[in-house]
Write a protein that holds these residues in place. Structure first.
Motif, PDB file in Angstrom:
ATOM      1  N   THR A  37       0.839  -1.189   0.000  1.00 17.42           N
ATOM      2  CA  THR A  37       0.000   0.000   0.000  1.00 17.42           C
ATOM      3  C   THR A  37       0.884   1.252   0.000  1.00 17.42           C
ATOM      4  N   THR A  38       0.258   2.394  -0.247  1.00 14.49           N
ATOM      5  CA  THR A  38       1.014   3.645  -0.245  1.00 14.49           C
ATOM      6  C   THR A  38       1.621   3.932   1.126  1.00 14.49           C
ATOM      7  N   THR A  39       0.867   3.663   2.173  1.00 13.24           N
ATOM      8  CA  THR A  39       1.386   3.886   3.528  1.00 13.24           C
ATOM      9  C   THR A  39       2.558   2.962   3.824  1.00 13.24           C
ATOM     10  N   GLU A  40       2.437   1.692   3.429  1.00 17.79           N
ATOM     11  CA  GLU A  40       3.538   0.742   3.652  1.00 17.79           C
ATOM     12  C   GLU A  40       4.779   1.164   2.862  1.00 17.79           C
ATOM     13  N   THR A  41       4.578   1.662   1.641  1.00 16.79           N
ATOM     14  CA  THR A  41       5.712   2.077   0.819  1.00 16.79           C
ATOM     15  C   THR A  41       6.428   3.284   1.413  1.00 16.79           C
ATOM     16  N   THR A  42       5.694   4.125   2.136  1.00 16.41           N
ATOM     17  CA  THR A  42       6.322   5.289   2.773  1.00 16.41           C
ATOM     18  C   THR A  42       7.348   4.861   3.818  1.00 16.41           C
ATOM     19  N   TRP A  43       7.250   3.631   4.307  1.00 15.86           N
ATOM     20  CA  TRP A  43       8.281   3.118   5.212  1.00 15.86           C
ATOM     21  C   TRP A  43       9.660   3.120   4.546  1.00 15.86           C
ATOM     22  N   LEU A  44       9.711   3.068   3.215  1.00 14.02           N
ATOM     23  CA  LEU A  44      10.999   3.118   2.520  1.00 14.02           C
ATOM     24  C   LEU A  44      11.691   4.461   2.772  1.00 14.02           C
ATOM     25  N   VAL A  45      10.908   5.533   2.799  1.00 11.83           N
ATOM     26  CA  VAL A  45      11.474   6.851   3.103  1.00 11.83           C
ATOM     27  C   VAL A  45      11.981   6.893   4.537  1.00 11.83           C
ATOM     28  N   ALA A  46      11.190   6.335   5.456  1.00 15.71           N
ATOM     29  CA  ALA A  46      11.602   6.307   6.863  1.00 15.71           C
ATOM     30  C   ALA A  46      12.863   5.467   7.041  1.00 15.71           C
ATOM     31  N   ALA A  47      12.932   4.312   6.351  1.00 16.29           N
ATOM     32  CA  ALA A  47      14.105   3.441   6.473  1.00 16.29           C
ATOM     33  C   ALA A  47      15.356   4.137   5.951  1.00 16.29           C
ATOM     34  N   TYR A  48      15.217   4.938   4.904  1.00 18.99           N
ATOM     35  CA  TYR A  48      16.364   5.664   4.341  1.00 18.99           C
ATOM     36  C   TYR A  48      16.832   6.784   5.269  1.00 18.99           C
ATOM     37  N   ASN A  90      12.464  -6.921  -4.879  1.00 20.90           N
ATOM     38  CA  ASN A  90      11.227  -7.394  -5.511  1.00 20.90           C
ATOM     39  C   ASN A  90      10.033  -7.401  -4.559  1.00 20.90           C
ATOM     40  N   ASP A  91      10.236  -7.017  -3.305  1.00 19.62           N
ATOM     41  CA  ASP A  91       9.110  -6.933  -2.378  1.00 19.62           C
ATOM     42  C   ASP A  91       9.430  -5.893  -1.310  1.00 19.62           C
ATOM     43  N   LEU A  92       8.461  -5.630  -0.441  1.00 20.38           N
ATOM     44  CA  LEU A  92       8.614  -4.579   0.558  1.00 20.38           C
ATOM     45  C   LEU A  92       9.724  -4.887   1.546  1.00 20.38           C
ATOM     46  N   GLN A  93       9.831  -6.155   1.976  1.00 19.37           N
ATOM     47  CA  GLN A  93      10.820  -6.509   2.996  1.00 19.37           C
ATOM     48  C   GLN A  93      12.246  -6.277   2.491  1.00 19.37           C
ATOM     49  N   SER A  94      12.541  -6.751   1.288  1.00 17.06           N
ATOM     50  CA  SER A  94      13.887  -6.547   0.744  1.00 17.06           C
ATOM     51  C   SER A  94      14.142  -5.064   0.477  1.00 17.06           C
ATOM     52  N   ALA A  95      13.104  -4.347   0.053  1.00 15.44           N
ATOM     53  CA  ALA A  95      13.257  -2.918  -0.204  1.00 15.44           C
ATOM     54  C   ALA A  95      13.602  -2.157   1.073  1.00 15.44           C
TER      55      ALA A  95
END
Length: 517
Positions: A37-48, A90-95
């Protein structure tokens, strides 16, 4: 060779800027590619951002102890390796894992961009032309990310973005190995307590960054873990402060950081980051609410990029010691004017309607930061080289965490005002009123060829009317936010003018007082 070093700095700055923003500006597109989801993908910004906001503190001492050349070569090598890892996501966890490592690997890039831009200039021009140009390059990163993202997504989806990051990383890799920096003397400067203090600061800053990125999405008072993160952040930073206050050679001079001059400097930079969120978050967010995508805003981003470059070159030409307050007056005046112009947007506003206002904000934004940084660096150098690290902490904290804070405050204010305007609009949408009933019937006729049931037509008409009311509420909320940003810039401008007037009066009285004495 001057052009070569300037080109290398530009390449490093754009590489770091795009690595940070290619994901941030393409959250909806990336969410589909990794099945989140869009909210889950925003975790990529937080992780960075979690490791990135504090890495510069450690890098300064690492560079001093192990040598500038080793620092440059190993840093760019690590960035290339991480860029390659991005291709296997290829998925949220690896990202999430790769983006966390990317945040660590990208931190030295901004430092290298500064060092390469300052390298070819004589000492008197490093803090004028050098700083202006490198900060202009930094400001171009988010704009270029929005400009080139649509074409990359069309070519290779999520991996198209990552291939570009790898390509720029490889070019930067070649530039760093071909163009050595002037070596600096090494010294053993890292102690055990340095490591302890840094780890505490890193945890505190990281938790704060995650909270600021995700707080608006999960909402501040509805997700208990946000409060836990803030409690951990406060505890860790407090522990680090206690340690540093009781050291003879602290990692960061807390007493100097809390002096009136440094607090004033930090407040000015923080206000600047909040004000500049009008452009980085506001205009783009408004057009997204109106249904426009990045490719439909190309012309606006080109105008912003041209204004940013013009502002940077202007600052490089006029910046001299003593002129900082007057440059800030012009910058705040332009930002306030642009924000007030944007506060009259409607649902029919399109990118071409904001060319002038956004150009003013971009020009003023890039005009503000170099004088502030130059004056801060000069005051730190007067105190001694040991104070440089403490100054860097203030600058980077206000830029990284300040940028996240600005976006969080801006987004939260818009959400709050949208709910307010939605309630006000819905109160007047009563079907017993003839004009409302007529509007519902008109909207329902959109489905007249596929639906014959009058009840269903009315339901569809109400749904469309509700969507229009929500859109108008969002536009009004953004207008309120633009007006607030303009007011903050105007108040800051008035305060600065008052400060300049007081200093002028003091300087005029000083010769008379000296003569009387």
């Amino acid at each position: 060779m001057v052009a070569a070093y300037m080109g290398a700095s530009t390449l490093l700055g754009l590489t770091q800027g795009m690595a940070m923003n290619l994901v941030t500006v393409n959250i909806p597109q990336i969410s589909g590619a990794i099945g989140a989801t869009t909210t889950e993908t925003t975790w990529l910004v937080a992780a960075y951002m979690a490791p990135n906001v504090s890495m510069a503190i450690a890098l300064i001492k690492i560079r001093a102890q192990y040598g500038l050349r080793n620092f440059a070569e190993l840093s760019i090598l690590g960035f290339v390796i991480v860029a390659i890892l991005n291709l296997f996501i290829n998925d949220l966890q690896s990202a999430l894992v790769v983006r966390f490592v990317s945040g660590i690997a990208a931190a030295p890039m901004s430092t290298l961009a500064f060092l390469y831009m300052l390298e070819p200039f004589p000492s008197q021009k490093k803090f004028t032309i050098g700083l202006s140009l490198v900060l202009t390059n930094t400001a171009l990163g988010p704009i270029l990310a929005r400009l080139i993202s649509p074409a990359l997504l069309d070519i290779g989806h999520w991996h198209g973005l990552m291939v570009l990051e790898l390509g720029t990383a490889l070019m930067a890799f070649g530039a760093v190995y071909m163009l050595p920096l002037t070596p600096q003397p090494r010294a053993k400067v890292i102690s055990t307590l340095d490591v302890t203090s840094y780890l505490l600061i890193a945890i505190g800053f990281g938790c704060t960054a995650v909270t600021l990125v995700l707080g608006r999405l999960y909402w501040w008072f509805e997700a208990p873990w946000l409060g836990v993160l803030l409690a951990v952040a406060i505890s860790c930073v407090t522990a680090a402060v206690v340690i540093e206050l009781n050291r003879e050679q602290p990692l960061i001079d807390i007493r100097w950081l809390t002096s009136p001059a440094m607090l004033h400097f930090a407040a000015a930079l923080l206000i600047f980051r909040v004000v500049l969120s009008e452009q980085t978050t506001g205009a783009a967010g408004l057009f997204q609410q109106l249904g426009l995508l990045n490719e439909q805003m190309h012309s606006l981003y080109l105008v912003i990029m041209a204004a940013t470059i013009a502002g940077g070159l202007t600052c490089a030409a006029v910046l001299r010691p003593g002129r900082e307050p007057y440059i800030h007056v012009v910058a705040l005046l332009m930002i306030a004017t642009g924000a007030f112009m944007d506060s009259h947007a409607t649902s029919l506003t399109r990118p071409q309607d904001m060319y002038l206002s956004q150009a003013l904000i971009a020009f003023g934004g890039v005009l503000f930061l170099p004088p502030a940084l130059a004056s801060g660096l000069m005051s730190a150098l007067k105190k001694g080289p040991n104070y440089i690290l403490s100054f860097i902490v203030i600058f980077l904290s206000t830029q990284s965490l300040g940028g996240l804070l600005g976006s969080a405050v801006f987004g939260t204010f818009i959400t709050w005002r949208e709910k307010f305007h939605s309630n006000m609009l819905v109160e007047h949408l009563v079907l017993t009123q003839p004009h409302v009933a007529q509007r519902v019937a008109q909207l329902g006729q959109t489905y007249g060829r596929v639906l014959t049931d009058k009840t269903l037509l009315n339901a569809e008409g109400l749904a469309l009317l509700s969507q229009q009311a929500t859109r108008e509420a969002n536009v009004l909320a953004y207008n309120d936010a633009f007006l607030l940003i303009g007011a903050i810039a105007a108040i800051s401008l008035a305060t600065l003018l008052g400060h300049i007037a007081i200093n002028a009066l003091r300087d005029r009285r000083a010769p008379g007082t000296a003569a009387a004495a």
